[in-house]
Design a protein around this motif. Structure first.
Motif, PDB file in Angstrom:
ATOM      1  N   GLY A  19      58.222  30.890  62.674  1.00 38.68           N
ATOM      2  CA  GLY A  19      57.249  29.957  63.244  1.00 38.68           C
ATOM      3  C   GLY A  19      56.018  30.645  63.810  1.00 38.68           C
ATOM      4  N   GLY A  20      55.045  29.816  64.179  1.00 34.81           N
ATOM      5  CA  GLY A  20      53.881  30.324  64.894  1.00 34.81           C
ATOM      6  C   GLY A  20      52.569  30.212  64.144  1.00 34.81           C
ATOM      7  N   ASN A  21      52.619  29.945  62.828  1.00 32.03           N
ATOM      8  CA  ASN A  21      51.360  29.860  62.076  1.00 32.03           C
ATOM      9  C   ASN A  21      50.846  28.419  62.050  1.00 32.03           C
ATOM     10  N   ALA A  22      49.551  28.253  62.316  1.00 29.31           N
ATOM     11  CA  ALA A  22      48.956  26.916  62.174  1.00 29.31           C
ATOM     12  C   ALA A  22      48.725  26.668  60.681  1.00 29.31           C
ATOM     13  N   LEU A  23      49.135  25.500  60.204  1.00 28.42           N
ATOM     14  CA  LEU A  23      48.980  25.212  58.770  1.00 28.42           C
ATOM     15  C   LEU A  23      47.572  24.712  58.481  1.00 28.42           C
ATOM     16  N   ARG A  24      46.936  25.329  57.504  1.00 30.40           N
ATOM     17  CA  ARG A  24      45.566  24.949  57.151  1.00 30.40           C
ATOM     18  C   ARG A  24      45.387  24.980  55.644  1.00 30.40           C
ATOM     19  N   GLY A  25      44.662  23.981  55.134  1.00 30.19           N
ATOM     20  CA  GLY A  25      44.374  23.980  53.696  1.00 30.19           C
ATOM     21  C   GLY A  25      44.662  22.624  53.078  1.00 30.19           C
ATOM     22  N   THR A  26      44.896  22.639  51.769  1.00 26.98           N
ATOM     23  CA  THR A  26      45.099  21.386  51.035  1.00 26.98           C
ATOM     24  C   THR A  26      46.555  21.279  50.588  1.00 26.98           C
ATOM     25  N   ALA A  27      47.173  20.154  50.912  1.00 25.06           N
ATOM     26  CA  ALA A  27      48.565  19.925  50.488  1.00 25.06           C
ATOM     27  C   ALA A  27      48.557  18.904  49.355  1.00 25.06           C
ATOM     28  N   PHE A  28      49.184  19.272  48.248  1.00 27.81           N
ATOM     29  CA  PHE A  28      49.258  18.361  47.105  1.00 27.81           C
ATOM     30  C   PHE A  28      50.552  17.567  47.208  1.00 27.81           C
ATOM     31  N   ILE A  29      50.413  16.271  47.376  1.00 28.40           N
ATOM     32  CA  ILE A  29      51.571  15.404  47.610  1.00 28.40           C
ATOM     33  C   ILE A  29      52.223  15.060  46.274  1.00 28.40           C
ATOM     34  N   GLN A  30      53.535  15.174  46.242  1.00 37.23           N
ATOM     35  CA  GLN A  30      54.293  14.951  45.002  1.00 37.23           C
ATOM     36  C   GLN A  30      54.410  13.452  44.682  1.00 37.23           C
ATOM     37  N   GLY A  31      54.885  13.158  43.479  1.00 32.09           N
ATOM     38  CA  GLY A  31      55.212  11.777  43.127  1.00 32.09           C
ATOM     39  C   GLY A  31      56.452  11.333  43.899  1.00 32.09           C
ATOM     40  N   ALA A  32      56.609  10.030  44.065  1.00 31.96           N
ATOM     41  CA  ALA A  32      57.640   9.492  44.968  1.00 31.96           C
ATOM     42  C   ALA A  32      59.037   9.543  44.342  1.00 31.96           C
ATOM     43  N   LYS A  33      59.946  10.210  45.055  1.00 32.07           N
ATOM     44  CA  LYS A  33      61.367  10.233  44.643  1.00 32.07           C
ATOM     45  C   LYS A  33      61.901   8.812  44.498  1.00 32.07           C
ATOM     46  N   ASN A  34      61.626   7.961  45.490  1.00 31.79           N
ATOM     47  CA  ASN A  34      62.244   6.636  45.495  1.00 31.79           C
ATOM     48  C   ASN A  34      61.572   5.655  44.536  1.00 31.79           C
ATOM     49  N   ALA A  35      60.536   6.139  43.821  1.00 33.43           N
ATOM     50  CA  ALA A  35      59.970   5.332  42.733  1.00 33.43           C
ATOM     51  C   ALA A  35      60.419   5.884  41.390  1.00 33.43           C
ATOM     52  N   VAL A  36      60.442   7.227  41.267  1.00 29.53           N
ATOM     53  CA  VAL A  36      60.754   7.787  39.945  1.00 29.53           C
ATOM     54  C   VAL A  36      62.205   7.509  39.542  1.00 29.53           C
ATOM     55  N   LEU A  37      63.124   7.486  40.511  1.00 28.83           N
ATOM     56  CA  LEU A  37      64.540   7.297  40.138  1.00 28.83           C
ATOM     57  C   LEU A  37      64.779   5.907  39.523  1.00 28.83           C
ATOM     58  N   PRO A  38      64.317   4.814  40.166  1.00 29.95           N
ATOM     59  CA  PRO A  38      64.460   3.519  39.481  1.00 29.95           C
ATOM     60  C   PRO A  38      63.680   3.449  38.177  1.00 29.95           C
ATOM     61  N   MET A  39      62.574   4.203  38.084  1.00 26.85           N
ATOM     62  CA  MET A  39      61.804   4.167  36.824  1.00 26.85           C
ATOM     63  C   MET A  39      62.583   4.809  35.685  1.00 26.85           C
TER      64      MET A  39
END
Ligand SMILES: CC(=O)N[C@H]1[C@@H](OP(=O)(O)OP(=O)(O)OC[C@H]2O[C@@H](n3ccc(=O)[nH]c3=O)[C@H](O)[C@@H]2O)O[C@H](CO)[C@@H](O)[C@@H]1O
Ligand SMILES: C=C(OP(=O)(O)O)C(=O)O
Length: 421
Positions: free
Chosen positions: A8-28
């Motif tokens: 621990g101890g680092n401040a998070l900085r930058g761009t986070a790429f959000i994944q596709g939704a688990k709870n949508a892909v499974l029913p799909m």
């Protein structure tokens, strides 16, 4: 065995790429199996263990599946589906296995469910699913471990869910889509993932109205066809990255088209986290101390139960006493004991937890008891002094894709290891 190590101890900085939704892909994936010809293409597929299990399960019943990991694309050809058995060794490893039943019923006239997995959160009943199938004309044989559902054609009916079950709604919509006549589902789930599944089914030729109102009407059609569909962003993954920025005093830009954090954003704002939307990008930052919060989990649009554990970590780092009331699952506080090992002060009584912050967290060996308690411990590790070792990391991998790499890109000190034990 998968283990995460976080220093621990680092401040998070930058761009986070959000994944596709688990709870949508499974029913799909379950929906794709309804198409008797052609190839379905799913895009923005999260590369998570649950998707790998779903691919194995689809192959086990005879489907041809290609998972193109770097393209985050699934290609599914269900024309040769030939086995009604959902084998225990795969089906018990994830909850989404329950979403294969409607396709088997329509394609083969029966489904043999040898087990259903998913996070251990207390009782997770399936009675609304089976009662619904029965009202549509199926015969359901509930053995001690194996459930056998049979139907030589389903007929539309009026269905009612005691509570708006997420997968229950999806399963009954899929069952009704190819039933004869009209089905009405009352008290249906309102989750955005359910609406995304309805969008896909509609493209496939299904006739569904009322999505998002709680009353869904499905006019049965003769056949559904294979389509291309892009999975919506995962609001739970996005919530976790927003919280990671908040508890480390960092600043993160969330990229994921159409992302809407809803009530989670408002709760974090109450705690002092700042959000700023710039077109399709949502910026999150937190410069000052966090304020305590009260949370009541509920079905959409309420506070998502899946973010209750991560929020408990955030509350442990806030100045003052927070209250959490879990209303969806009767066993979703396994995190408390693990957080307390790290120095938190969380007291649980029944469905309520009191979190007394802020207590300094110290890294130690802890265990993920389910997917979201696992990711909540990763968050705790980011804010703790020293090294936190999180065991049973497979549970985190069930729902978060390339977690360590995505967090390292923001400056976190986190590694994922495979160990003998
Ligand atoms: C793969 C997937 O989409 N998983 C999500 C889905 O799980 P899942 O669809 O399993 O959750 P449900 O909405 O069905 O369950 C919610 C509650 O309803 C009860 N219930 C449900 C069905 C039933 O037939 N009888 C019954 O009593 C359950 O015991 C539970 O207490 O929604 C949950 C609640 O938002 C999320 O935490 C999960 O991430
Ligand atoms: C409870 C969860 O998942 P599942 O229903 O797949 O076990 C979750 O995603 O937190």
């Amino acid at each position: 065995m998968v283990r995460y190590r976080v220093r621990g101890g680092n401040a998070l900085r930058g761009t986070a790429f959000i994944q596709g939704a688990k709870n949508a892909v499974l029913p799909m994936i379950g929906a794709a199996l309804l198409a008797p010809t052609g190839r379905t293409v799913l895009r923005n597929v999260p590369i998570i263990e649950d998707v790998r299990r779903a691919v194995e399960l689809a192959e086990a019943i005879g489907a041809y599946v290609e998972l193109h990991e770097s393209e985050r694309t699934l290609v599914i050809d269900a024309s040769k589906v030939n086995s009604p058995v959902l084998p225990a060794e795969i089906a018990r490893r994830f909850r989404g296995s329950v979403l294969f039943t409607p396709a088997l019923l329509h394609r083969l006239g029966e489904a043999i469910v040898e087990g259903v997995g998913g996070c251990n959160l207390g009782s997770r009943n399936l009675d609304f699913h089976y009662l619904g199938y029965k009202r549509l004309g199926a015969i359901v044989d509930e053995g001690e471990t194996v459930i056998h559902v049979k139907a030589s054609g389903l007929t539309g009916a009026t269905l009612y869910l005691d509570t708006p079950s997420h997968t229950g709604t999806e399963n009954l919509i899929m069952a009704a889509a190819l039933a004869k006549g009209t089905t009405v589902i009352e008290n249906a789930a309102l989750e955005p993932e359910v609406l995304d599944v309805i969008d896909m089914l509609t493209k496939m030729g299904a006739r569904i109205s009322g999505g998002g109102t709680g009353f869904i009407t499905v006019e049965g059609v003769e056949e559904l066809h294979a389509v291309e569909h892009t999975v919506m962003p995962d609001r739970l993954d996005a919530g976790v990255f927003a919280m990671a920025a908040a508890i480390t005093g960092g600043e993160v830009s969330l990229v994921g088209t159409g992302l809407d954090l809803g009530v989670v954003r408002y709760k974090l704002e109450q705690m002092g986290v700042e959000f700023h939307r710039q077109g399709a990008v949502l910026h999150v930052r937190c410069g000052g101390p966090l304020r305590p919060i009260n949370i009541i989990t509920d079905t959409y649009p309420g506070f998502a139960t899946d973010l209750q554990s991560p929020m408990m970590t955030v509350a442990a780092l806030a100045d003052g006493t927070s209250y959490i009331h879990e209303r969806i699952f009767d066993g979703r506080f396994a995190l408390a004991g693990e957080l307390n090992k790290m120095g938190a002060n969380v007291e649980v009584e029944g469905s309520r937890a009191v979190v007394r912050g802020r207590t300094p967290l110290t890294g130690t060996q802890v265990t993920a008891h389910d997917l979201r308690s696992g990711i909540a411990l990763v968050l705790a590790g980011l804010a703790a002094e020293g090294e936190t070792q999180i065991d049973s990391g497979y549970l985190i991998d069930r729902g978060h894709a390339h977690l360590a790499a995505r967090m390292r890109a923001l400056g976190a000190d986190i590694t994922r290891e495979i160990s003998e034990r």
